[in-house]
Design an enzyme around this catalytic site. Structure first.
Site, PDB file in Angstrom:
ATOM      1  N   GLU A 160      15.621  12.460   4.327  1.00 13.44           N
ATOM      2  CA  GLU A 160      15.441  11.882   5.657  1.00 13.44           C
ATOM      3  C   GLU A 160      13.986  11.934   6.130  1.00 13.44           C
ATOM      4  O   GLU A 160      13.505  11.031   6.805  1.00 13.44           O
ATOM      5  CB  GLU A 160      16.335  12.621   6.658  1.00 13.44           C
ATOM      6  CG  GLU A 160      16.360  11.991   8.028  1.00 13.44           C
ATOM      7  CD  GLU A 160      17.328  12.693   8.958  1.00 13.44           C
ATOM      8  OE1 GLU A 160      16.919  12.969  10.105  1.00 13.44           O
ATOM      9  OE2 GLU A 160      18.475  12.963   8.550  1.00 13.44           O
ATOM     10  N   ASN A 181       2.955  14.466  -4.196  1.00 16.87           N
ATOM     11  CA  ASN A 181       2.651  15.896  -4.151  1.00 16.87           C
ATOM     12  C   ASN A 181       1.673  16.188  -3.008  1.00 16.87           C
ATOM     13  O   ASN A 181       1.841  17.162  -2.274  1.00 16.87           O
ATOM     14  CB  ASN A 181       2.077  16.375  -5.481  1.00 16.87           C
ATOM     15  CG  ASN A 181       1.930  17.868  -5.516  1.00 16.87           C
ATOM     16  OD1 ASN A 181       2.906  18.603  -5.437  1.00 16.87           O
ATOM     17  ND2 ASN A 181       0.693  18.331  -5.623  1.00 16.87           N
ATOM     18  N   HIS A 197       4.371  19.876   4.507  1.00 11.10           N
ATOM     19  CA  HIS A 197       4.843  21.248   4.634  1.00 11.10           C
ATOM     20  C   HIS A 197       3.914  22.048   5.556  1.00 11.10           C
ATOM     21  O   HIS A 197       4.374  22.782   6.436  1.00 11.10           O
ATOM     22  CB  HIS A 197       4.920  21.910   3.257  1.00 11.10           C
ATOM     23  CG  HIS A 197       5.493  23.281   3.283  1.00 11.10           C
ATOM     24  ND1 HIS A 197       6.842  23.517   3.366  1.00 11.10           N
ATOM     25  CD2 HIS A 197       4.904  24.502   3.249  1.00 11.10           C
ATOM     26  CE1 HIS A 197       7.058  24.817   3.379  1.00 11.10           C
ATOM     27  NE2 HIS A 197       5.892  25.437   3.305  1.00 11.10           N
ATOM     28  N   ALA A 238       3.703  15.899   0.227  1.00 13.48           N
ATOM     29  CA  ALA A 238       4.622  17.025   0.407  1.00 13.48           C
ATOM     30  C   ALA A 238       3.867  18.298   0.799  1.00 13.48           C
ATOM     31  O   ALA A 238       4.335  19.064   1.647  1.00 13.48           O
ATOM     32  CB  ALA A 238       5.433  17.256  -0.868  1.00 13.48           C
ATOM     33  N   ARG A 289       6.851  22.615 -11.546  1.00 12.26           N
ATOM     34  CA  ARG A 289       6.546  21.345 -10.887  1.00 12.26           C
ATOM     35  C   ARG A 289       5.653  20.560 -11.828  1.00 12.26           C
ATOM     36  O   ARG A 289       4.628  21.050 -12.282  1.00 12.26           O
ATOM     37  CB  ARG A 289       5.849  21.558  -9.552  1.00 12.26           C
ATOM     38  CG  ARG A 289       5.540  20.230  -8.853  1.00 12.26           C
ATOM     39  CD  ARG A 289       5.056  20.415  -7.436  1.00 12.26           C
ATOM     40  NE  ARG A 289       6.097  21.043  -6.639  1.00 12.26           N
ATOM     41  CZ  ARG A 289       5.864  21.992  -5.729  1.00 12.26           C
ATOM     42  NH1 ARG A 289       4.640  22.407  -5.493  1.00 12.26           N
ATOM     43  NH2 ARG A 289       6.853  22.507  -5.047  1.00 12.26           N
ATOM     44  N   GLU A 314      14.613  25.182 -12.286  1.00 14.99           N
ATOM     45  CA  GLU A 314      14.443  23.984 -11.479  1.00 14.99           C
ATOM     46  C   GLU A 314      13.138  23.311 -11.874  1.00 14.99           C
ATOM     47  O   GLU A 314      12.097  23.955 -11.958  1.00 14.99           O
ATOM     48  CB  GLU A 314      14.426  24.287  -9.988  1.00 14.99           C
ATOM     49  CG  GLU A 314      14.269  23.009  -9.176  1.00 14.99           C
ATOM     50  CD  GLU A 314      14.294  23.208  -7.679  1.00 14.99           C
ATOM     51  OE1 GLU A 314      14.249  22.199  -6.971  1.00 14.99           O
ATOM     52  OE2 GLU A 314      14.336  24.363  -7.216  1.00 14.99           O
TER      53      GLU A 314
END
Length: 139
Positions: free
Chosen positions: A48, A83, A90, A86, A12, A74
């Site tokens: 979404e 960040n 989460h 997110a 990341r 990835e």
């Protein structure tokens, strides 16, 4: 195993500005030993729930005693602000049994939109500063 898994390794990358996300992508694509296998631009086309990030699966060589193998890695590239969103989203939303889950998700999605507006505003401010500095150098 390497042929079926596309995220045996992950990275990341956190940037300050949206434009830096794409600069890093360009830098990766310029590497002769890195091949982009898949690209998902959730900045241009958010999920979404409001999530925004650039996801790349790249094939990179790893060097073993028996020779070189290419593996898929990835890479998620996103801004500091996204960040933060997110990570908190989460924690608040993932596998939680909460009342008014639909309302929570709507609020989180709106917050992601707010974060995106802030990211774009900061990018524009940096652009104006750079333009002003370059104009001052010419004077």
């Amino acid at each position: 195993m390497f042929n079926k898994l596309h995220d045996i390794a992950g990275v990341r990358v956190i940037t300050r500005f949206i434009s830096d996300v794409y600069t890093i992508e360009d830098m990766l694509m310029a590497q002769p030993d890195v091949t982009v296998v898949q690209r998902k631009d959730y900045i241009e086309y958010p999920k979404e729930n409001g999530y925004r990030s650039l996801h790349l699966i790249v094939s990179v060589p790893i060097y073993l005693s028996s020779g070189t193998e290419n593996i898929d890695v990835e890479i998620q590239i996103r801004t500091i602000a996204m960040n933060f969103w997110a990570s908190v989203e989460h924690e608040l939303n993932y596998k939680k049994d909460v009342a008014n889950k639909t309302l929570l998700r709507e609020n989180l999605s709106q917050t992601a939109d707010d974060v995106s507006l802030l990211d774009r505003k900061m990018d524009r401010l940096r652009g104006r500063i750079w333009k002003s500095q370059s104009e001052n150098l010419r004077e």
